[in-house]
Design an enzyme around this catalytic site. Sequence first.
Site, mmCIF file in Angstrom:
data_model
loop_
_atom_site.group_PDB
_atom_site.id
_atom_site.type_symbol
_atom_site.label_atom_id
_atom_site.label_comp_id
_atom_site.label_asym_id
_atom_site.label_seq_id
_atom_site.Cartn_x
_atom_site.Cartn_y
_atom_site.Cartn_z
ATOM 1 N N LYS A 194 55.516 96.932 94.406
ATOM 2 C CA LYS A 194 56.018 97.778 95.492
ATOM 3 C C LYS A 194 54.902 98.301 96.398
ATOM 4 C CE LYS A 194 60.297 99.271 93.261
ATOM 5 N NZ LYS A 194 61.102 100.420 92.782
ATOM 6 N N LYS B 140 66.129 87.539 91.599
ATOM 7 C CA LYS B 140 67.234 88.404 91.202
ATOM 8 C C LYS B 140 68.014 88.910 92.419
ATOM 9 C CE LYS B 140 67.841 92.674 88.500
ATOM 10 N NZ LYS B 140 67.096 93.737 87.790
ATOM 11 N N LYS C 252 69.973 94.909 95.681
ATOM 12 C CA LYS C 252 70.618 95.711 96.717
ATOM 13 C C LYS C 252 69.663 96.064 97.845
ATOM 14 C CE LYS C 252 70.319 100.227 94.241
ATOM 15 N NZ LYS C 252 69.415 99.857 93.157
#
Length: 329
Positions: free
Chosen positions: A112, A193, A196
């Site tokens: 991240k 994966k 969202k």
Amino acid sequence: MAKKVLSGIQPSGSLTLGNYIGAIKNFVKLQKEYECYFMVVDLHAITVAQDPAALRENSESVAALYLAAGIDPSIAHVYMQSHVPQHAELGWILTTLTAMGELERMTQFKDKSAGKESVGAGLFVYPSLMAADILVYNADLVPVGEDQKQHLELTRDLAGRFNHRFGDFFTVPEPYIPEVGARIMSLDDGTKKMSKSDPNPGSRIGLLDPPDVIRKKISRATTDSGREVIFDPAAKPEISNLMSIYAECSGMSLQQIADKYEGQMYGGFKKELAEVVVALLEPIQQRYQDIRSSGMLSDILAQGAESARISAARTLEGVKERMGFLPTR
């Protein structure tokens, strides 16, 4: 006494079919066997910038979807993480027991923060808060995916470190790995994966997507070369992912699906897959709308937070006593 299970989902975007299959579907099963604590982890969400209105809406949406999918607030604790302040206080205490090197090794932080000039300290230390989420209830079991195993290992290390330094107190949690459970991948890339937070909305099926949107997304889903509907994740990751979705939504086995579509092309398979997904999600969407319009959500979250606080306060009091803090009067 029943063993305790703790899990939660961040309200950092609209929940996907991957969230349902990978997490919420299992939550519904677990509540029948264990004492379950199911949070909406809003404190974790703010490790990256959130629009206040979106955070509020997403928080309510995740909580309502928990209930719509079958989590029963009369037998499971359903609440907002931020409504139980003991999470944050124990999070700070555990941060003081966590080494910099342990946090630097976290692959989620590396991923991240990659390529960013500035990264918030919260993103760096939030594994200690995640440990507090688990330990504040002395949870026995934690459902974890591949991306969270590292964080659970840190939690286990911190529980052991506290117990060694201040005397046995924390339960060292174990991972809960479902016997069967597909990892749902992106519709546009069967090797990553379903997320969202993916910038491409066509990569995921949202739990609240209207039927026509679901049909369109599945019709446009990437497929492998060839035309055989066979399960082979290495050679045919795209069609294997669609078969996993079909199996999880219909209750059919992968072999039954392969047999049903033997000799057929992808088009018919994808069309029928869309109807299977729509049939699963439409009742959930209707219950979701009923919950949101009823106004009962805030009461349910308040009750869940109150019962969670009682357990969390007891744990935190024991921690502070062992560490030498003066008791409050």
